[in-house]
Design a protein around this motif. Structure first.
Motif, PDB file in Angstrom:
ATOM      1  N   LEU A 142      -1.737   2.695   3.642  1.00  0.00           N
ATOM      2  CA  LEU A 142      -1.804   1.241   3.511  1.00  0.00           C
ATOM      3  C   LEU A 142      -2.834   0.854   2.451  1.00  0.00           C
ATOM      4  N   ALA A 143      -3.963   1.542   2.506  1.00  0.00           N
ATOM      5  CA  ALA A 143      -5.022   1.249   1.542  1.00  0.00           C
ATOM      6  C   ALA A 143      -4.527   1.518   0.124  1.00  0.00           C
TER       7      ALA A 143
ATOM      8  N   ILE B 170     -14.219  -0.815   7.317  1.00  0.00           N
ATOM      9  CA  ILE B 170     -14.145  -0.208   8.659  1.00  0.00           C
ATOM     10  C   ILE B 170     -15.016   1.051   8.786  1.00  0.00           C
TER      11      ILE B 170
ATOM     12  N   GLY C  70      -0.743  -2.343  -5.073  1.00  0.00           N
ATOM     13  CA  GLY C  70      -0.010  -3.606  -4.976  1.00  0.00           C
ATOM     14  C   GLY C  70      -0.838  -4.811  -5.370  1.00  0.00           C
ATOM     15  N   GLY C  71      -2.150  -4.701  -5.170  1.00  0.00           N
ATOM     16  CA  GLY C  71      -2.984  -5.864  -5.433  1.00  0.00           C
ATOM     17  C   GLY C  71      -3.711  -5.779  -6.751  1.00  0.00           C
ATOM     18  N   LYS C  72      -3.546  -4.668  -7.432  1.00  0.00           N
ATOM     19  CA  LYS C  72      -4.268  -4.445  -8.678  1.00  0.00           C
ATOM     20  C   LYS C  72      -3.891  -5.524  -9.694  1.00  0.00           C
ATOM     21  N   ALA C  73      -4.875  -6.179 -10.215  1.00  0.00           N
ATOM     22  CA  ALA C  73      -4.591  -7.268 -11.145  1.00  0.00           C
ATOM     23  C   ALA C  73      -4.538  -6.738 -12.571  1.00  0.00           C
TER      24      ALA C  73
ATOM     25  N   ILE D  49     -10.220  -2.930   5.179  1.00  0.00           N
ATOM     26  CA  ILE D  49     -10.056  -1.510   5.493  1.00  0.00           C
ATOM     27  C   ILE D  49     -11.256  -0.710   4.993  1.00  0.00           C
TER      28      ILE D  49
ATOM     29  N   LEU E  13      -3.966 -11.253  -1.112  1.00  0.00           N
ATOM     30  CA  LEU E  13      -4.030 -10.708   0.241  1.00  0.00           C
ATOM     31  C   LEU E  13      -4.277  -9.218   0.215  1.00  0.00           C
ATOM     32  N   HIS E  14      -3.665  -8.565  -0.767  1.00  0.00           N
ATOM     33  CA  HIS E  14      -3.865  -7.126  -0.891  1.00  0.00           C
ATOM     34  C   HIS E  14      -5.351  -6.797  -0.947  1.00  0.00           C
TER      35      HIS E  14
ATOM     36  N   MET F 153      -3.326   4.248   7.689  1.00  0.00           N
ATOM     37  CA  MET F 153      -4.340   3.372   7.109  1.00  0.00           C
ATOM     38  C   MET F 153      -4.605   3.764   5.658  1.00  0.00           C
TER      39      MET F 153
ATOM     40  N   PHE G 105      -7.078 -10.529  21.575  1.00  0.00           N
ATOM     41  CA  PHE G 105      -7.645  -9.191  21.718  1.00  0.00           C
ATOM     42  C   PHE G 105      -8.829  -9.209  22.678  1.00  0.00           C
TER      43      PHE G 105
ATOM     44  N   PHE H 134      -7.233  -7.528   2.433  1.00  0.00           N
ATOM     45  CA  PHE H 134      -7.028  -6.535   3.484  1.00  0.00           C
ATOM     46  C   PHE H 134      -7.614  -5.186   3.080  1.00  0.00           C
ATOM     47  N   LEU H 135      -7.569  -4.889   1.804  1.00  0.00           N
ATOM     48  CA  LEU H 135      -8.179  -3.636   1.363  1.00  0.00           C
ATOM     49  C   LEU H 135      -9.689  -3.680   1.610  1.00  0.00           C
TER      50      LEU H 135
ATOM     51  N   LEU I  56      -2.148  -1.149  -0.826  1.00  0.00           N
ATOM     52  CA  LEU I  56      -2.854  -2.390  -1.145  1.00  0.00           C
ATOM     53  C   LEU I  56      -3.541  -2.271  -2.497  1.00  0.00           C
ATOM     54  N   PHE I  57      -4.053  -1.078  -2.764  1.00  0.00           N
ATOM     55  CA  PHE I  57      -4.761  -0.872  -4.024  1.00  0.00           C
ATOM     56  C   PHE I  57      -3.831  -1.111  -5.205  1.00  0.00           C
TER      57      PHE I  57
ATOM     58  N   ILE J 127      -8.611  -5.873  -7.456  1.00  0.00           N
ATOM     59  CA  ILE J 127      -7.483  -5.996  -6.536  1.00  0.00           C
ATOM     60  C   ILE J 127      -7.475  -7.438  -6.065  1.00  0.00           C
TER      61      ILE J 127
END
Lengths: 532, 346, 139, 369
Positions: free
Chosen positions: C28-29, D105, C35-38, D102, D94-95, C25, D208, D98-99, C32-33, D91
């Motif tokens: 992944l975070a 959570i 990968g999604g950074k603009a 996360i 989709l990134h 996780m 689920f 989903f971030l 995502l950080f 950010i």
């Protein structure tokens, strides 16, 4: 496993609750496959004994017990009921412990379900396992088979007749594969006769398979029919331990209720000539104390006792007449018909009630004593009120309330710091005296007193009973006293009615021997030559 | 130490903290250049404004109906009374009493219906009361638009139908009570009349609780089974308490308006129950026990915090956190009361 | 309860799996950080001077970042493009010296801490080092 | 058997009173509003995408007998905080979405655990307690977001921080992730755009939930929901299980909030969660769920009916009385009214069930007379 040692042995078990001894030196043995009948009056110590065996937390919280328990020769002492269950001891309680929306199978396997692994268990633990419904059904059917009854495993508990619920409970215990000892607490009480037959048959079958059973029941015929050995408890002691083959019903009954010393045998037999309160065909829906069909007459100035075992309905009688629980039937007081289901009507007609449930019904625990004593009189009879603006406003007369309270505190020797003390701070005995004061202050024509000495110490007991007798003799109040303690009834009352299964089993003069009442209570043998 | 422990246990941690907090605010006030006189009179004014609405909770707590989150219902009765008074054209100080009088029948009817509803849902009163309050406010939002009011002081000017969101009570009963026998010393202002009126209403409630009916009501709340066994009609007592509570809510909002200066309609009464509930709890009441003393102490403490925090905090840390503190304190207090394990309850 | 007794082996395995999951996780975070950074890219078609060299503006040039829209830049144009992720591909199409269309395609990396970059197209075409530089908005 | 049929009809009407009422309201208001079917269909799709996940997050605590989880606003807050961070960090897509999930959570777990702990101290008063808890945590949320962010918690982006230098603005623009999930797999039917990816995520949640009911934990929750004492006696750790059910609900609410806001595209920093709590609960109840029984079907039906009412009532009000405002108040009234009615019906039903045993005994006695 040593074959020589008995399955269960309890040795020198004693237990007291804060100095109040409830079990004294109880020892017995139970062999493998044996059925033991455990009989005794309420409060004889049966329940406490079983609680000790199961390691109920209440025992530890109240200071533990003394003595030893051996299971298959090994000393054991359980800290929680779950440890006892792990060792193969199961218990079926009188009250059902079933989930109405679950099927029989789900209930039988509650918290012991068959499960299958899946990937989530590695992450979130075993509780994420899937239920294995197929295996659960199989296991449930096997357990039902052991009981030996026809029971559909997919049936919802809420759709079941009461007997099937009982069987489900038993099947749940039997499903544990290591079950060695089964304790059944009054299992037949809720069953119809035919269902009881089936149950008894399956008990025989289980014992033949080597499972020992402790059978608690007040139905002596069943006890005699099925058990190998009978243990009679009275006042926390073992009175009799005999093989079933060498005893009989009347012997048991006598042992249960009889006292070696007749404490205060009544000599005077008072004669009354006027029927004052007449109850006919009374039914009351009081949970756990259902009254089905009760009729009796009470004379003016009499002290009338109502006895019987717990759960048979004796408590339902005053609660129904006083309108606290819904009921029906006919009550005639002094020639006038009294409506049911309304405490107000009952109080207005001159009846008063000292409830067995002091904490919930009897007292305003958060309020001072003077409030407790005066409240009913104020609401029903407009006592302790000062009118203001003509009669427009009825103002509480604090002075009068306090004076009345002071009077009772002195007269009944109530130990307290003063009339403004809160009721919850008093001891049980003193609380009971407050309840009596509350009833006396309305000067009732008929006074119902329910379990007046329950949970109070010996000294207070005497004062309470003496106060009742004094009130009866001096003011002529007709008193109806309901109690589980037969001796108490016999020492105070003129006549005693015994209630069994929601009906009056018989009414006898208090001077009759204790065994006669005992037989009535057990609902087994009719009293020969019952004179009224 | 033992003595201290007992004090803490008796007062409860939240109450103690709030008390100390207010105390420290008063201590800190002079250092923060906040004028004590103004703060104190602000506190007293708000105390008087809100006191009766806090008092309105007492009857229902006494009869065991719990905290009256349905107070907006009473407030609506008050709003109806107020708007009808203005519609009728009553002016001056007397219009205050006309408003109370006009609100009374509504309070009785609403209270009766509300009481009967609560009798059918025993055990779930608080949640249902909350939503009854909310729905009635929302319902009245529609009614304020639809009811045929015509007084130009109240109706939207350009459309001619529907009431304004806020209506000034100037010329009607603005400060009708507050200015009565008022004392002014420099910045200090004492709204004597309002406080006297509040004292009078408190006395009425106190007196009511000392009558036969009031005694029965207290017993119903203390132990309903006992009360029933003593021949008391529980449902009737509860209904009476709800009616009384609703009526006090109506009176409370009118007194509030005379000091505040405006009638707030539409969503105005929406959250008004929460501060009142918080105040009485801070004053030492619990879900099933409350006294007039709890009302007075609680209203003073709570309103004191509300007045003092913005001024003192603002000048000390240059952050106006009063709104957040209000939310946390009031709801924290309610939460604390709800999670207290009742002794002797089953 | 007894039927849920967990033996040592299983326990260790579960701890490992859970740790791995949490790690996953986190990774992944992080992914995502970044990968999604603009980032904002400013495409610039102006004559600039860098380290003493002069790169002349083009009359017309087409630029495309990743699979985004093709931007046509005329002389002195500056276009703002928002992209996400650190790895980007730039495709520049321009008329070469011989008159034919030439295409240059290049992959480049953006730093997460830099929100805005200035890309000089003339410098890029010339293959100069400083064709991409962090850009600080002056206001 | 005629009596039985009648009983069944009454029972059906009783359990479905709220949905039936709603169908009637809508049937009445629909022609008044004058909206086209296509427009309404479009709206329903949008509302389902937005709200269904949130509504489904309510199901587990109901199964565990804890009633309507008004504490779901806590999860919504966690989702919002996740969104604030990804917006600050810039950010996108989709990134970012989903971030944000996360990030929500651990916060949701913490808040859910706290909520569960508190509710275990208020057994029998779970709903009102979780309701007040929502208000209380709203205060804490404001403390953190309005005063802590930008001062204690570093927030770099000027576009979301108030001009005074700390605190998040009232409205946060989520353009970076706006509809990133909805537009991932678009499917066009006529003029309606169906966001397949979002529906797929919702479907995963449904699966689920169904799967979860068949696990040991799910079974334990059902057991606790029926009778806490019996469950406790059979060795189920009731307190812990109840906390777990609230934690799961809170985490799901956090996810739901992220999905909800990515669809809308702007975040109302201090109001969104409160509204979401009320609308989700109202929607579930409109779908025919009650305090102790709720299914996936109730959630879907509820979202459709409730939001249909929501869409058409201002227009219907305007066309009927000439005031759109009236319709707006009407839908607020209906939202609260629905919750009131459901709570009242549930309480009455519970009391009647209690009295039923007595009636049976009385019947038995009277017949014999």
């Amino acid at each position: 496993m040593k074959d020589k040692s008995p399955l269960l042995e309890m040795r020198n078990i004693s237990k007291d609750f804060f100095g109040n001894s409830v079990l004294k030196d109880v020892s017995f043995k139970l062999e493998k496959g044996e059925i033991l009948g455990l009989v005794g009056e309420n409060g004889a110590g049966k329940t406490t004994l079983m609680k000790i065996l199961f390691g109920m937390t209440v025992i530890r919280d109240t200071g533990g017990y003394s003595g030893e328990i051996f299971l298959e020769g090994k000393p054991v002492s359980y800290k929680t009921p779950f440890e006892a269950l792990d060792d193969g001891i199961g218990m079926v309680h009188q009250e059902f412990s079933l989930l109405p929306g679950f099927t029989a199978a789900e209930n039988i396997l509650l918290n012991r379900e068959s499960t299958k692994n899946n990937f989530m268990t590695e992450l979130f633990g075993d509780r994420m396992k899937n239920l294995d419904r197929k295996d659960m059904r199989k296991r449930a059917l096997k357990a039902i088979g052991k009981v030996g009854v026809q029971l559909h495993e997919d049936m919802l508990i809420s759709d079941m007749p009461v007997g099937h619920k009982q069987f489900t409970e038993i099947a749940r215990e039997l499903e544990k594969d290591n079950i060695k000892l089964l304790v059944l607490d009054e299992p037949t009480a809720v069953l119809a006769e035919s269902e009881a037959e089936i149950l008894l048959k399956s008990m025989k079958k289980l014992s033949s398979e080597g499972i020992s059973i402790i059978f608690i029941s007040h139905r002596l015929r069943e006890i005699i029919n099925i058990t190998d050995k009978i243990l009679i408890l009275r006042d926390g002691r073992i009175i009799q331990e005999k093989p079933t083959s060498s005893t009989n019903i009347s012997e048991i009954a006598e042992a249960m209720v009889g006292r070696e010393l007749e404490v205060s045998k009544r000599e005077d037999v008072r004669v009354f000539d006027r029927t004052f309160l007449s109850v006919s065909r009374l039914w009351v829906n009081m949970p756990g104390e259902t009254v089905r069909d009760v009729s009796f007459d009470v004379n003016e100035g009499e002290i009338f006792g109502i006895g019987g075992l717990a759960g048979q309905g004796k408590l339902g009688i005053p609660n129904g007449i006083m309108g606290l629980f819904p009921g029906g039937g006919e009550i005639i007081l002094d020639g006038k018909k009294i409506g049911l289901n309304s405490p107000r009507i009952a109080l207005d007609s001159g009846m008063a009630f000292v409830s067995e449930d002091r904490r919930d019904v009897g007292l305003l625990l958060d309020e001072p004593l003077d409030w407790n004593i005066s409240f009913t009189a104020m609401q029903v009879q407009n006592k302790f009120l000062k009118p203001i603006f003509g009669n427009l406003i009825k103002w509480r007369d604090e002075k009068a309330i306090q004076n009345a309270a002071k009077g009772f505190i002195d007269a009944l020797e109530i130990k307290c710091t003063g009339y403004s003390q809160k009721a919850q701070e008093l001891s049980g005995g003193n609380q009971q005296k407050i309840c009596l004061a509350k009833a006396f202050i309305v000067e009732p024509r008929v006074l119902f007193v329910s379990e007046p000495t329950r949970g109070i110490d010996v000294g207070a007991k005497k004062i309470v009973l003496d106060t009742l007798i004094k009130n009866n003799r001096e003011k002529g109040t007709t008193i109806i006293m309901i109690s589980s303690e037969l001796e108490e009834l016999r020492s105070v009352c003129d006549r005693i009615a015994i209630v069994d299964e929601g009906k009056i089993a018989g009414i006898l003069p208090a001077t009759r021997p204790a065994a006669d009442f005992g037989l009535l209570m057990l609902g087994t043998a009719p009293v020969s030559g019952g004179a009224e | 130490m033992k003595y201290l422990d007992r004090i803490v246990e008796k007062t409860g941690w939240p109450r103690l903290i709030i008390g100390l907090f207010l105390f420290s605010l008063f201590i800190a006030a002079p250092f923060a250049q906040v004028k004590i006189g103004t703060s104190l009179s602000d506190t007293l004014i708000r105390f008087g404004m809100n006191g009766i609405m806090v008092l309105a909770l007492v009857p229902m707590i006494h009869s065991g109906c719990g905290l009256n989150f349905g107070l907006p219902l009473g407030i609506i009765a008050g709003l109806l009374g107020a708007t009808i008074t203005i519609e009728l054209g009553a002016t001056g100080a007397a219009s205050l009493f006309i408003a109370i009088l006009a609100a009374t029948p509504f309070a009785l009817v609403f209270g009766w219906g509300y009481g009967n509803l609560l009798n059918r849902v025993k055990g779930n009163e608080m949640m249902i009361a909350t939503y009854v309050g909310f729905s009635s406010v929302a319902f009245m939002c529609m009614m304020w638009l639809l009811l045929p009011y015509s007084s130009p002081t109240m109706v939207w000017g350009y459309e001619g139908v529907g009431l304004r969101t806020t209506i000034s009570v100037e010329g009607f009963y603005l400060h009708a009570l507050s200015n009565f026998l008022a004392v002014r010393i420099g910045t200090f202002f004492l709204p004597t009349g309002m406080l006297l009126f509040m004292g009078f209403v408190c006395f009425l409630v106190w007196a009511f609780l000392h009558t036969k009916t009031g005694t029965a009501m207290t017993a119903v709340g203390s132990n309903p089974v006992f009360a029933r066994a003593s021949g008391v009609n529980i449902d009737r007592m509860r209904t009476i308490s709800v009616i009384l509570s609703t009526w006090l809510g109506a009176v409370g909002i009118i007194v509030y308006q005379q000091s505040f200066g405006f009638i707030q309609l539409y969503m105005g009464p929406f959250y008004m129950a929460f501060p009142a509930v918080a105040a009485i709890l801070i004053g030492g009441a619990s879900v099933n026990k409350a006294s007039i003393m709890n009302v007075l102490i609680g209203a003073f403490l709570f309103q004191g915090i509300l007045t003092m925090t913005p001024s003192v905090m603002n000048s000390i840390i240059q952050m106006d956190m009063s709104e957040v503190i209000r939310i946390i304190v009031s709801n924290g207090m309610i939460l604390y009361a709800l999670t207290r394990v009742k002794k002797g309850a089953h | 309860m007894s039927n849920f007794a967990i033996t040592g082996n299983v326990r260790i395995r579960r701890i490992l799996i859970r740790a791995a999951f949490i790690l996953f996780m986190l990774i992944l975070a992080v992914f995502l950080f970044f990968g999604g950074k603009a980032h904002t890219l400013l495409l610039d078609n102006k004559t600039i001077e860098k380290e003493g060299k002069i790169y002349r503006e083009l009359n017309v040039v087409e630029v495309r970042i990743g699979s985004g829209k093709e931007e046509e830049l005329l002389k002195k144009d500056r276009v703002k493009i928002d992209v996400s992720g650190q790895r980007q591909v730039i495709t520049v199409t321009f008329p070469g010296d011989d008159g034919n269309e030439k295409i240059i395609k290049k992959t480049f990396h953006l730093k997460a801490g830099v929100p805005m970059y200035l890309i000089s197209i003339p410098a890029f075409i010339a293959g100069a080092d400083g064709w991409i530089e962090p850009f600080e908005p002056s206001n | 058997m005629l009596k039985n049929d009648k009983d069944n009809v009454i029972k059906f009407l009783e359990t479905n009173l709220v949905p039936i009422l709603f169908v009637i309201i809508i049937a009445f208001a629909l022609p008044l509003s004058g909206f086209s079917v296509r427009y309404l269909f479009n709206e329903i799709i949008v509302r389902l995408v937005r709200n269904l996940f949130l509504v489904l997050a309510l199901l587990l605590p109901i199964m565990a007998g804890m009633g309507l989880n008004f504490g779901m606003v806590l999860g919504a807050m966690a989702g919002e905080i996740g969104l604030i961070f990804i917006t600050d960090w810039n950010i996108t897509g989709l990134h970012g979405m989903f971030l944000a999930m996360i990030l929500s959570i651990p916060l949701s777990i913490l808040l859910g655990w706290m909520c569960g702990k508190i509710l275990n101290r208020a057994k029998g008063r779970e709903m009102v307690t979780s309701y007040i808890l929502g208000f209380f945590m709203n205060g804490v949320y404001q403390l953190v977001v309005l005063y802590g962010m930008g001062s204690v918690i570093p927030i770099a982006s000027d576009s979301i921080v108030l001009s005074r230098g700390y605190g998040i603005r009232n409205a946060v623009n989520l353009t970076g992730i706006r509809q990133s999930l909805d537009k991932l797999l678009p499917l066009k039917i006529g003029t309606t755009l169906i966001p397949v990816a979002t529906f797929a995520l919702i479907a995963v949640l449904c699966v689920f939930i169904i799967w979860f009911r068949r696990t040991k934990l799910g079974q334990d929750m059902r057991a606790i929901g029926q009778d806490m004492a019996v469950a406790e006696a059979s060795g189920i750790d009731v307190a812990r299980t109840r906390i777990i059910s609230i934690i799961i609900s809170t985490v799901l609410a956090g996810f739901g909030m992220v999905i909800y806001l990515q669809n809308i595209g702007t975040m109302n920093t201090y109001n969104s969660h409160e509204q979401v709590g009320m609308f989700s609960i109202a929607a579930l109840l409109v779908g025919g769920a009650s305090v102790n029984r709720a299914k996936i079907g109730n959630a879907i039906l509820g979202v459709v009916l409730f939001h249909l009412m929501f869409v058409i009532s201002p227009m219907a009000g305007k066309n009927l009385i000439g005031q759109a405002q009236l319709g707006e108040y009407f839908r607020v009234f209906v939202s609260y009214g629905v919750i009131s009615i459901s709570l009242v019906l549930y309480a009455i039903r519970k009391q009647r069930d209690k009295a039923r045993a007595g009636i049976a005994l009385a019947d038995a006695q009277e017949v014999r007379d």
